[in-house]
Design a protein around this motif. Structure first.
Motif, PDB file in Angstrom:
ATOM      1  N   VAL A  16       0.835  -1.203   0.000  1.00 10.89           N
ATOM      2  CA  VAL A  16       0.000   0.000   0.000  1.00 10.89           C
ATOM      3  C   VAL A  16       0.870   1.253   0.000  1.00 10.89           C
ATOM      4  O   VAL A  16       0.642   2.187  -0.764  1.00 10.89           O
ATOM      5  N   PHE A  17       1.912   1.229   0.835  1.00  8.99           N
ATOM      6  CA  PHE A  17       2.783   2.405   0.909  1.00  8.99           C
ATOM      7  C   PHE A  17       3.571   2.604  -0.382  1.00  8.99           C
ATOM      8  O   PHE A  17       3.767   3.718  -0.839  1.00  8.99           O
ATOM      9  N   ALA A  18       3.997   1.485  -0.993  1.00  5.66           N
ATOM     10  CA  ALA A  18       4.755   1.575  -2.237  1.00  5.66           C
ATOM     11  C   ALA A  18       3.877   2.164  -3.337  1.00  5.66           C
ATOM     12  O   ALA A  18       4.273   3.065  -4.074  1.00  5.66           O
ATOM     13  N   LEU A  19       2.644   1.677  -3.403  1.00  8.10           N
ATOM     14  CA  LEU A  19       1.687   2.170  -4.388  1.00  8.10           C
ATOM     15  C   LEU A  19       1.438   3.659  -4.160  1.00  8.10           C
ATOM     16  O   LEU A  19       1.431   4.469  -5.078  1.00  8.10           O
ATOM     17  N   ALA A  20       1.283   3.991  -2.885  1.00  2.59           N
ATOM     18  CA  ALA A  20       0.979   5.374  -2.529  1.00  2.59           C
ATOM     19  C   ALA A  20       2.099   6.317  -2.942  1.00  2.59           C
ATOM     20  O   ALA A  20       1.857   7.455  -3.353  1.00  2.59           O
ATOM     21  N   LYS A 169      -5.239   9.025   3.809  1.00  4.20           N
ATOM     22  CA  LYS A 169      -6.236  10.098   3.909  1.00  4.20           C
ATOM     23  C   LYS A 169      -7.306   9.952   2.827  1.00  4.20           C
ATOM     24  O   LYS A 169      -8.490  10.196   3.062  1.00  4.20           O
ATOM     25  N   GLY A 170      -6.846   9.537   1.622  1.00  5.12           N
ATOM     26  CA  GLY A 170      -7.810   9.355   0.527  1.00  5.12           C
ATOM     27  C   GLY A 170      -8.861   8.320   0.885  1.00  5.12           C
ATOM     28  O   GLY A 170     -10.031   8.454   0.539  1.00  5.12           O
ATOM     29  N   ILE A 171      -8.448   7.296   1.618  1.00  9.44           N
ATOM     30  CA  ILE A 171      -9.384   6.222   1.965  1.00  9.44           C
ATOM     31  C   ILE A 171     -10.197   6.566   3.217  1.00  9.44           C
ATOM     32  O   ILE A 171     -11.402   6.368   3.270  1.00  9.44           O
ATOM     33  N   TYR A 172      -9.508   7.101   4.220  1.00 13.02           N
ATOM     34  CA  TYR A 172     -10.156   7.197   5.532  1.00 13.02           C
ATOM     35  C   TYR A 172     -10.563   8.597   5.996  1.00 13.02           C
ATOM     36  O   TYR A 172     -11.346   8.722   6.927  1.00 13.02           O
ATOM     37  N   LEU A 173     -10.007   9.644   5.407  1.00 10.65           N
ATOM     38  CA  LEU A 173     -10.316  10.981   5.939  1.00 10.65           C
ATOM     39  C   LEU A 173     -11.705  11.438   5.494  1.00 10.65           C
ATOM     40  O   LEU A 173     -11.979  11.562   4.305  1.00 10.65           O
ATOM     41  N   GLY A 212      -4.998   1.565  11.426  1.00 15.15           N
ATOM     42  CA  GLY A 212      -5.090   2.582  12.468  1.00 15.15           C
ATOM     43  C   GLY A 212      -6.199   3.584  12.240  1.00 15.15           C
ATOM     44  O   GLY A 212      -6.262   4.618  12.904  1.00 15.15           O
ATOM     45  N   ALA A 213      -7.118   3.284  11.294  1.00 13.29           N
ATOM     46  CA  ALA A 213      -8.243   4.195  11.051  1.00 13.29           C
ATOM     47  C   ALA A 213      -9.457   3.717  11.840  1.00 13.29           C
ATOM     48  O   ALA A 213      -9.647   2.500  12.011  1.00 13.29           O
TER      49      ALA A 213
END
Lengths: 296, 205
Positions: A16-20, A169-173, A212-213
Motif C-alpha cells: 500500500v505504501f509503495a503504491l501510494a 487520507k484518501g481512503i479514511y479521511l 489505524g483508522a
C-alpha cells in the motif's frame, strides 16, 4: 500463525505504501480562503483547551513551556512527539499564515506540503469552521514564543514514508465537515460537534482497523486494543444507559472525574478530565451528555 | 459464663458477617488487599456524598465533616502501611509502579490526608456555586445566534495553561470570587490527587 499473520499484514501495508508513493507524490496545495474578521481570543483559548491542543502540545511532566511540544505519544506504529506550536518564527508556527494553519488543522497538510500523521487528530478537526480556526489562531498568538526545536518522530519503516499517508487520507479521511441533524435538538447537535470533533472522544473510544483508522460503523463502542496498548469502554448511548449512566452522572464525571459510585477515573481518562473536560462550560457538559445518551 | 459465651458468639458472627460482606464487595479479596480495598470503598462513598452535595448546591457541614474524617482515617500513613511491596494479588488493581515510584506514591497518600484536614476546616462552597451560576451565560461552541460578549467571563491565560489556577475559577472572573480554602476548591484538589494516583498506579478497569 500469529507470525504468519504479521508477515502477510506487513506485506499488505508495504504494498500500500509503495503504491501510494507513486499515486500520491505530493499533497494538494490549492489556495484556501479563511474568513478572519472574528478573532475572539477567549473563545479560541477555550477551543484550544477542549480540543486538546494545550494538553498534547505542553510537556507539563517534563517542565516544558505551554504549547512548546515534546509530549510523547507511544503507539504500535512508533513514538510520535508533539511539535512546538508557539508563535516562535523559527521553531514554532510564528511564520505561518492563517491559511497554512487552517490547512494543517482541517486537511492535515503541513506548510511544506507533506502530510501529518493522524497522531495529530486532524481527522476530527475537519468539522471546525473558519471562525473556529480564526479564534484558535488568535489565541495561539498570545502564547509566549519558545525557541525549542521540535523533536522528530521515532517511527520505523514503512510508516516513516509520509507519502503513504496521502493514500491513507484518501481512503479514511472524512472531510465533509460538521453536518447537523435537524431532527435533533440544538443541544444534541452541539454535543455531537464536541464529541465527534473538538473533544475527539472517538480517538480512544472507537475501535480501529489494521491501518489505524477508526471503524465508522462501530463509533464509540469502545476499543479493546488502543494504540497505546490500553482498552477503552463503550460510550455509545445503549452501553451508557445499560451501565446506569444519566446526564447528571456523566456531567459530574466529566467535570470532576468522580464516577457514580464515588470512585475516580484512572488511566488516560483521568488526564482527559484534568486537562480537558474539567474546563467545559456547564452548558457544554450538558450538551455532551445529551448527545452521548441520545436524549433530546 | 454463659452470658460471656453468647456475647462472644454474637461478636464472632458479627465479625464473620462484616468480613464476608467485605469479601463479597471486593470480589474475593483477602488479607491486606481486602483491607485497603475496603478503605478505598469507604473513601469513594465519601467522595460520592460530597459530589452529590456539590451537585445540589446545598452545602452541608455534617456531610463535609464526615467525609473529611473518613478520608483522613484511610489516607496518609494508614494507606501507605497497607501497600507492602509486591502486594498485587487479585483482585487488587495495584500496579508494580507503586514500588518503583514509592516516594511519589507516598507523597500522594500523605497529600490526600492533608487535604482531608483542609476539608474539615473549610466552611463554604462558593466556588462551585460560582461555576454553576455561569451556566446560563455559557455560549454555544459553534453555531449561530450568539453575541460576541458571551465568552467574556473566560480566562484565556488559564485555558492556555499560561497561568495555573484551581479549575473551578476558570469561569469565575465575573462572578463570586472564591475563598482560597473553600470546600469546593479542596474537593477539586482531593479528586485531582485521587485521579493522579489512579492514573499512575492503578490498572485500567
Amino acid at each position: 500463525m500469529i507470525r504468519l499473520f504479521f508477515v502477510s499484514w506487513s506485506g499488505v501495508v508495504l504494498a500500500v505504501f509503495a503504491l501510494a508513493a507513486f499515486a500520491w507524490p505530493t499533497a494538494e496545495l490549492e489556495p484556501l480562503e479563511v474568513a478572519d474578521s472574528y478573532f475572539n481570543v477567549k473563545r479560541g483559548a477555550y477551543l484550544a483547551r477542549i480540543s486538546g491542543c494545550v494538553a498534547c502540545h505542553t510537556n507539563e511532566d517534563g517542565g516544558g513551556q505551554p504549547l512548546a511540544g515534546g509530549v510523547a505519544l507511544e503507539t504500535k506504529f512508533g513514538t510520535f512527539f508533539s511539535p512546538n506550536i508557539t508563535p516562535d518564527p523559527e521553531f514554532g508556527i510564528g511564520d505561518w499564515s492563517l491559511e497554512k494553519f487552517a490547512r494543517a488543522l482541517r486537511q492535515g497538510i503541513s506548510p511544506d506540503g507533506s502530510h501529518y500523521y493522524p497522531a495529530f487528530p486532524y481527522p476530527f478537526y475537519t468539522s471546525l469552521n473558519d471562525r473556529d480556526i480564526s479564534d484558535l489562531w488568535a489565541a495561539i498568538q498570545i502564547v509566549p514564543p519558545v525557541a525549542v526545536q521540535s523533536k522528530p518522530h521515532d517511527v520505523g519503516f514503512p510508516f516513516n514514508i509520509r507519502t503513504g499517508l496521502g493514500l491513507w487520507k484518501g481512503i479514511y479521511l472524512d472531510d465533509k465537515g460538521f453536518v447537523a441533524d435537524k431532527t435533533k435538538s440544538t443541544s444534541w447537535n452541539r454535543g455531537k460537534f464536541i464529541v465527534e470533533g473538538l473533544a475527539h472522544c472517538g480517538a480512544c473510544h472507537t475501535p480501529r482497523n489494521f491501518a489505524g483508522a477508526r471503524i465508522a460503523s462501530q463509533a464509540l463502542t469502545g476499543d479493546p486494543a488502543m494504540l497505546d496498548g490500553g482498552a477503552s469502554p463503550a460510550i455509545d448511548p445503549d452501553s451508557l444507559r445499560r451501565k446506569g449512566w444519566t446526564k447528571e452522572t456523566l456531567r459530574t464525571a466529566l467535570k470532576t472525574g468522580v464516577l457514580p459510585d464515588g470512585d475516580i477515573f484512572g488511566g488516560s481518562m483521568a488526564e482527559v478530565v484534568r486537562h480537558g473536560t474539567a474546563y467545559l462550560l456547564p452548558m457544554h457538559l450538558d450538551d455532551l451528555a445529551t448527545f452521548l445518551l441520545d436524549e433530546s | 459464663m454463659r452470658q460471656k459465651t453468647v456475647i462472644f458468639c454474637a461478636a464472632a458472627v458479627f465479625v464473620f458477617c462484616a468480613a464476608a460482606g467485605a469479601v463479597l464487595a471486593h470480589g474475593n479479596a483477602t488479607g491486606i488487599v481486602a483491607e485497603r480495598m475496603h478503605g478505598m470503598m469507604l473513601m469513594a462513598r465519601s467522595i460520592k456524598s460530597l459530589s452529590a452535595m456539590f451537585d445540589t448546591g446545598n452545602f452541608d457541614p455534617a456531610t463535609v465533616n464526615e467525609a473529611a474524617a473518613t478520608i483522613e482515617r484511610h489516607a496518609g500513613e494508614t494507606m501507605i502501611s497497607l501497600f507492602p511491596e509486591g502486594s498485587t494479588e487479585a483482585p487488587s488493581e495495584a500496579m508494580p509502579e507503586i514500588w518503583k515510584n514509592w516516594q511519589e506514591f507516598s507523597q500522594l497518600a500523605l497529600k490526600l490526608r492533608a487535604l482531608a484536614g483542609d476539608l474539615a476546616k473549610s466552611t463554604d462552597a462558593t466556588d462551585e456555586n460560582a461555576v454553576r451560576s455561569t451556566s446560563q451565560q455559557a455560549a454555544p461552541v459553534s453555531g449561530v445566534g450568539e453575541s460576541s460578549d458571551m465568552w467574556a467571563a473566560l480566562d484565556e491565560h488559564v485555558l492556555l495553561g499560561l497561568e495555573t489556577k484551581p479549575r473551578a475559577e476558570v469561569v469565575s472572573a465575573q462572578t463570586v470570587q472564591p475563598t482560597t480554602a473553600s470546600a469546593g476548591n479542596v474537593f477539586v484538589e482531593i479528586t485531582k490527587t485521587c485521579a493522579g494516583c489512579h492514573a499512575q498506579f492503578r490498572r485500567s478497569k
